[in-house]
Design a protein around this motif. Structure first.
Motif, PDB file in Angstrom:
ATOM      1  N   MET A 134       0.858  -1.161   0.000  1.00 32.34           N
ATOM      2  CA  MET A 134       0.000   0.000   0.000  1.00 32.34           C
ATOM      3  C   MET A 134       0.907   1.228   0.000  1.00 32.34           C
ATOM      4  SD  MET A 134      -2.851   1.251   2.771  1.00 32.34           S
ATOM      5  CE  MET A 134      -2.004   0.569   4.149  1.00 32.34           C
ATOM      6  N   GLY A 135       0.560   2.199  -0.822  1.00 31.30           N
ATOM      7  CA  GLY A 135       1.361   3.404  -0.846  1.00 31.30           C
ATOM      8  C   GLY A 135       0.728   4.455  -1.720  1.00 31.30           C
ATOM      9  N   GLY A 136       1.399   5.547  -1.816  1.00 33.30           N
ATOM     10  CA  GLY A 136       0.929   6.639  -2.634  1.00 33.30           C
ATOM     11  C   GLY A 136      -0.259   7.355  -2.036  1.00 33.30           C
ATOM     12  N   ALA A 137      -0.869   8.186  -2.870  1.00 37.16           N
ATOM     13  CA  ALA A 137      -1.984   9.020  -2.428  1.00 37.16           C
ATOM     14  C   ALA A 137      -3.155   8.212  -1.891  1.00 37.16           C
ATOM     15  CB  ALA A 137      -2.436   9.917  -3.573  1.00 37.16           C
ATOM     16  N   LYS A 138      -3.325   7.000  -2.378  1.00 32.60           N
ATOM     17  CA  LYS A 138      -4.438   6.169  -1.908  1.00 32.60           C
ATOM     18  C   LYS A 138      -4.296   5.807  -0.429  1.00 32.60           C
ATOM     19  CE  LYS A 138      -5.557   4.133  -6.338  1.00 32.60           C
ATOM     20  NZ  LYS A 138      -5.730   2.918  -7.118  1.00 32.60           N
ATOM     21  N   ALA A 139      -3.090   5.852   0.082  1.00 32.51           N
ATOM     22  CA  ALA A 139      -2.848   5.495   1.479  1.00 32.51           C
ATOM     23  C   ALA A 139      -3.139   6.645   2.438  1.00 32.51           C
ATOM     24  CB  ALA A 139      -1.402   5.039   1.657  1.00 32.51           C
ATOM     25  N   VAL A 140      -3.237   7.868   1.914  1.00 33.11           N
ATOM     26  CA  VAL A 140      -3.380   9.042   2.771  1.00 33.11           C
ATOM     27  C   VAL A 140      -4.576   8.950   3.720  1.00 33.11           C
ATOM     28  CG1 VAL A 140      -3.830  11.534   2.766  1.00 33.11           C
ATOM     29  CG2 VAL A 140      -2.023  10.579   1.336  1.00 33.11           C
ATOM     30  N   PRO A 141      -5.796   8.668   3.242  1.00 33.88           N
ATOM     31  CA  PRO A 141      -6.929   8.620   4.184  1.00 33.88           C
ATOM     32  C   PRO A 141      -6.752   7.574   5.290  1.00 33.88           C
ATOM     33  CG  PRO A 141      -7.728   8.645   1.917  1.00 33.88           C
ATOM     34  CD  PRO A 141      -6.242   8.470   1.870  1.00 33.88           C
ATOM     35  N   ILE A 142      -6.163   6.460   4.943  1.00 36.53           N
ATOM     36  CA  ILE A 142      -5.949   5.403   5.939  1.00 36.53           C
ATOM     37  C   ILE A 142      -4.934   5.865   6.980  1.00 36.53           C
ATOM     38  CG2 ILE A 142      -5.057   3.061   6.286  1.00 36.53           C
ATOM     39  CD1 ILE A 142      -6.148   2.513   3.386  1.00 36.53           C
ATOM     40  N   LEU A 143      -3.842   6.447   6.515  1.00 38.37           N
ATOM     41  CA  LEU A 143      -2.811   6.910   7.443  1.00 38.37           C
ATOM     42  C   LEU A 143      -3.328   8.038   8.330  1.00 38.37           C
ATOM     43  CD1 LEU A 143       0.218   6.857   4.988  1.00 38.37           C
ATOM     44  CD2 LEU A 143      -0.199   5.279   6.877  1.00 38.37           C
ATOM     45  N   VAL A 144      -4.081   8.969   7.752  1.00 38.23           N
ATOM     46  CA  VAL A 144      -4.638  10.075   8.542  1.00 38.23           C
ATOM     47  C   VAL A 144      -5.593   9.547   9.599  1.00 38.23           C
ATOM     48  CG1 VAL A 144      -6.146  12.114   8.437  1.00 38.23           C
ATOM     49  CG2 VAL A 144      -4.291  11.851   6.783  1.00 38.23           C
ATOM     50  N   SER A 145      -6.365   8.534   9.255  1.00 39.77           N
ATOM     51  CA  SER A 145      -7.321   7.982  10.223  1.00 39.77           C
ATOM     52  C   SER A 145      -6.624   7.335  11.421  1.00 39.77           C
ATOM     53  CB  SER A 145      -8.245   6.963   9.550  1.00 39.77           C
ATOM     54  OG  SER A 145      -7.561   5.757   9.287  1.00 39.77           O
ATOM     55  N   MET A 146      -5.357   7.017  11.272  1.00 36.72           N
ATOM     56  CA  MET A 146      -4.593   6.388  12.344  1.00 36.72           C
ATOM     57  C   MET A 146      -3.918   7.408  13.265  1.00 36.72           C
ATOM     58  SD  MET A 146      -2.932   3.361  10.035  1.00 36.72           S
ATOM     59  CE  MET A 146      -2.078   2.529  11.360  1.00 36.72           C
ATOM     60  N   LEU A 147      -3.963   8.685  12.893  1.00 33.78           N
ATOM     61  CA  LEU A 147      -3.344   9.728  13.710  1.00 33.78           C
ATOM     62  C   LEU A 147      -4.093   9.918  15.015  1.00 33.78           C
ATOM     63  CD1 LEU A 147      -2.579  12.394  10.978  1.00 33.78           C
ATOM     64  CD2 LEU A 147      -0.909  11.012  12.204  1.00 33.78           C
ATOM     65  N   PRO A 148      -3.471  10.264  16.096  1.00 33.08           N
ATOM     66  CA  PRO A 148      -2.071  10.605  16.217  1.00 33.08           C
ATOM     67  C   PRO A 148      -1.148   9.400  16.356  1.00 33.08           C
ATOM     68  CG  PRO A 148      -3.114  10.938  18.338  1.00 33.08           C
ATOM     69  CD  PRO A 148      -4.189  10.500  17.359  1.00 33.08           C
ATOM     70  N   GLY A 149      -1.700   8.217  16.460  1.00 37.28           N
ATOM     71  CA  GLY A 149      -0.873   7.024  16.617  1.00 37.28           C
ATOM     72  C   GLY A 149      -0.649   6.719  18.082  1.00 37.28           C
ATOM     73  N   GLU A 150      -0.601   5.457  18.389  1.00 37.27           N
ATOM     74  CA  GLU A 150      -0.373   5.038  19.771  1.00 37.27           C
ATOM     75  C   GLU A 150       1.099   4.708  19.951  1.00 37.27           C
ATOM     76  OE1 GLU A 150      -3.046   2.203  21.460  1.00 37.27           O
ATOM     77  OE2 GLU A 150      -4.709   2.935  20.251  1.00 37.27           O
ATOM     78  N   GLY A 151       1.730   5.416  20.828  1.00 32.34           N
ATOM     79  CA  GLY A 151       3.140   5.173  21.103  1.00 32.34           C
ATOM     80  C   GLY A 151       4.036   5.954  20.166  1.00 32.34           C
ATOM     81  N   GLU A 152       5.229   6.183  20.650  1.00 33.74           N
ATOM     82  CA  GLU A 152       6.194   6.994  19.921  1.00 33.74           C
ATOM     83  C   GLU A 152       6.579   6.391  18.571  1.00 33.74           C
ATOM     84  OE1 GLU A 152      10.657   8.657  20.723  1.00 33.74           O
ATOM     85  OE2 GLU A 152       9.315   8.521  22.446  1.00 33.74           O
ATOM     86  N   GLU A 153       6.768   5.076  18.526  1.00 37.26           N
ATOM     87  CA  GLU A 153       7.165   4.430  17.272  1.00 37.26           C
ATOM     88  C   GLU A 153       6.083   4.564  16.208  1.00 37.26           C
ATOM     89  OE1 GLU A 153       8.480   0.415  17.822  1.00 37.26           O
ATOM     90  OE2 GLU A 153      10.005   1.011  19.272  1.00 37.26           O
ATOM     91  N   MET A 154       4.822   4.383  16.597  1.00 38.57           N
ATOM     92  CA  MET A 154       3.714   4.508  15.645  1.00 38.57           C
ATOM     93  C   MET A 154       3.592   5.946  15.163  1.00 38.57           C
ATOM     94  SD  MET A 154       1.310   3.237  13.851  1.00 38.57           S
ATOM     95  CE  MET A 154       0.113   2.009  14.231  1.00 38.57           C
ATOM     96  N   GLN A 155       3.730   6.890  16.080  1.00 38.28           N
ATOM     97  CA  GLN A 155       3.650   8.298  15.704  1.00 38.28           C
ATOM     98  C   GLN A 155       4.729   8.653  14.692  1.00 38.28           C
ATOM     99  OE1 GLN A 155       3.870  10.340  19.454  1.00 38.28           O
ATOM    100  NE2 GLN A 155       1.811   9.714  20.057  1.00 38.28           N
ATOM    101  N   GLU A 156       5.930   8.182  14.949  1.00 36.51           N
ATOM    102  CA  GLU A 156       7.042   8.459  14.038  1.00 36.51           C
ATOM    103  C   GLU A 156       6.824   7.790  12.683  1.00 36.51           C
ATOM    104  OE1 GLU A 156      11.839   7.760  13.738  1.00 36.51           O
ATOM    105  OE2 GLU A 156      10.952   7.990  15.720  1.00 36.51           O
ATOM    106  N   ALA A 157       6.335   6.572  12.690  1.00 32.82           N
ATOM    107  CA  ALA A 157       6.085   5.855  11.436  1.00 32.82           C
ATOM    108  C   ALA A 157       5.017   6.565  10.598  1.00 32.82           C
ATOM    109  CB  ALA A 157       5.664   4.416  11.717  1.00 32.82           C
ATOM    110  N   LEU A 158       3.951   7.016  11.248  1.00 31.74           N
ATOM    111  CA  LEU A 158       2.897   7.739  10.531  1.00 31.74           C
ATOM    112  C   LEU A 158       3.424   9.051   9.965  1.00 31.74           C
ATOM    113  CD1 LEU A 158      -0.110   7.096  12.919  1.00 31.74           C
ATOM    114  CD2 LEU A 158       0.113   6.274  10.569  1.00 31.74           C
ATOM    115  N   HIS A 159       4.205   9.755  10.764  1.00 30.02           N
ATOM    116  CA  HIS A 159       4.780  11.023  10.306  1.00 30.02           C
ATOM    117  C   HIS A 159       5.666  10.795   9.086  1.00 30.02           C
ATOM    118  CE1 HIS A 159       6.216  15.189  10.854  1.00 30.02           C
ATOM    119  NE2 HIS A 159       7.339  14.695  10.364  1.00 30.02           N
ATOM    120  N   LEU A 160       6.537   9.805   9.174  1.00 31.12           N
ATOM    121  CA  LEU A 160       7.433   9.509   8.055  1.00 31.12           C
ATOM    122  C   LEU A 160       6.661   9.088   6.815  1.00 31.12           C
ATOM    123  CD1 LEU A 160      10.300   7.616   9.908  1.00 31.12           C
ATOM    124  CD2 LEU A 160      10.419   9.891   8.865  1.00 31.12           C
ATOM    125  N   ALA A 161       5.659   8.247   7.003  1.00 29.24           N
ATOM    126  CA  ALA A 161       4.879   7.759   5.860  1.00 29.24           C
ATOM    127  C   ALA A 161       4.134   8.894   5.181  1.00 29.24           C
ATOM    128  CB  ALA A 161       3.900   6.680   6.311  1.00 29.24           C
TER     129      ALA A 161
END
Length: 83
Positions: free
Chosen positions: A1-28
């Motif tokens: 999964m990647g590209g613009a199609k992933a944006v809504p899914i990634l945004v829905s996961m914000l802010p993320g649970e835990g520092e590692e998840m937050q960093e992964a979402l930010h990077l993605a």
């Protein structure tokens, strides 16, 4: 999964649970290519109610240098001053 199609899914996961998840979402979200993604992220910002998610997405938009989010960021800032 990647590209613009992933944006809504990634945004829905914000802010993320835990520092590692937050960093992964930010990077993605920061790495999704295409200027049109900035507009999608700015629109998503308008729909977020969770302050943690808003802050996380503002960080992403800042890193992307997404000017499209300027108006929404100002609106959120004025709301926080009122509340």
């Amino acid at each position: 999964m990647g590209g613009a199609k992933a944006v809504p899914i990634l945004v829905s996961m914000l802010p993320g649970e835990g520092e590692e998840m937050q960093e992964a979402l930010h990077l993605a979200l920061s790495a999704v290519p295409g200027k049109e993604v900035n507009g999608e992220l700015a629109k998503a910002l308008a729909g977020l109610k969770d302050n943690g998610a808003r802050m996380a997405l503002l960080g992403v938009l800042s890193q992307r240098r997404a000017r499209e989010a300027g108006a929404e960021a100002l609106k959120l800032a004025s709301e926080s001053e009122e509340g």
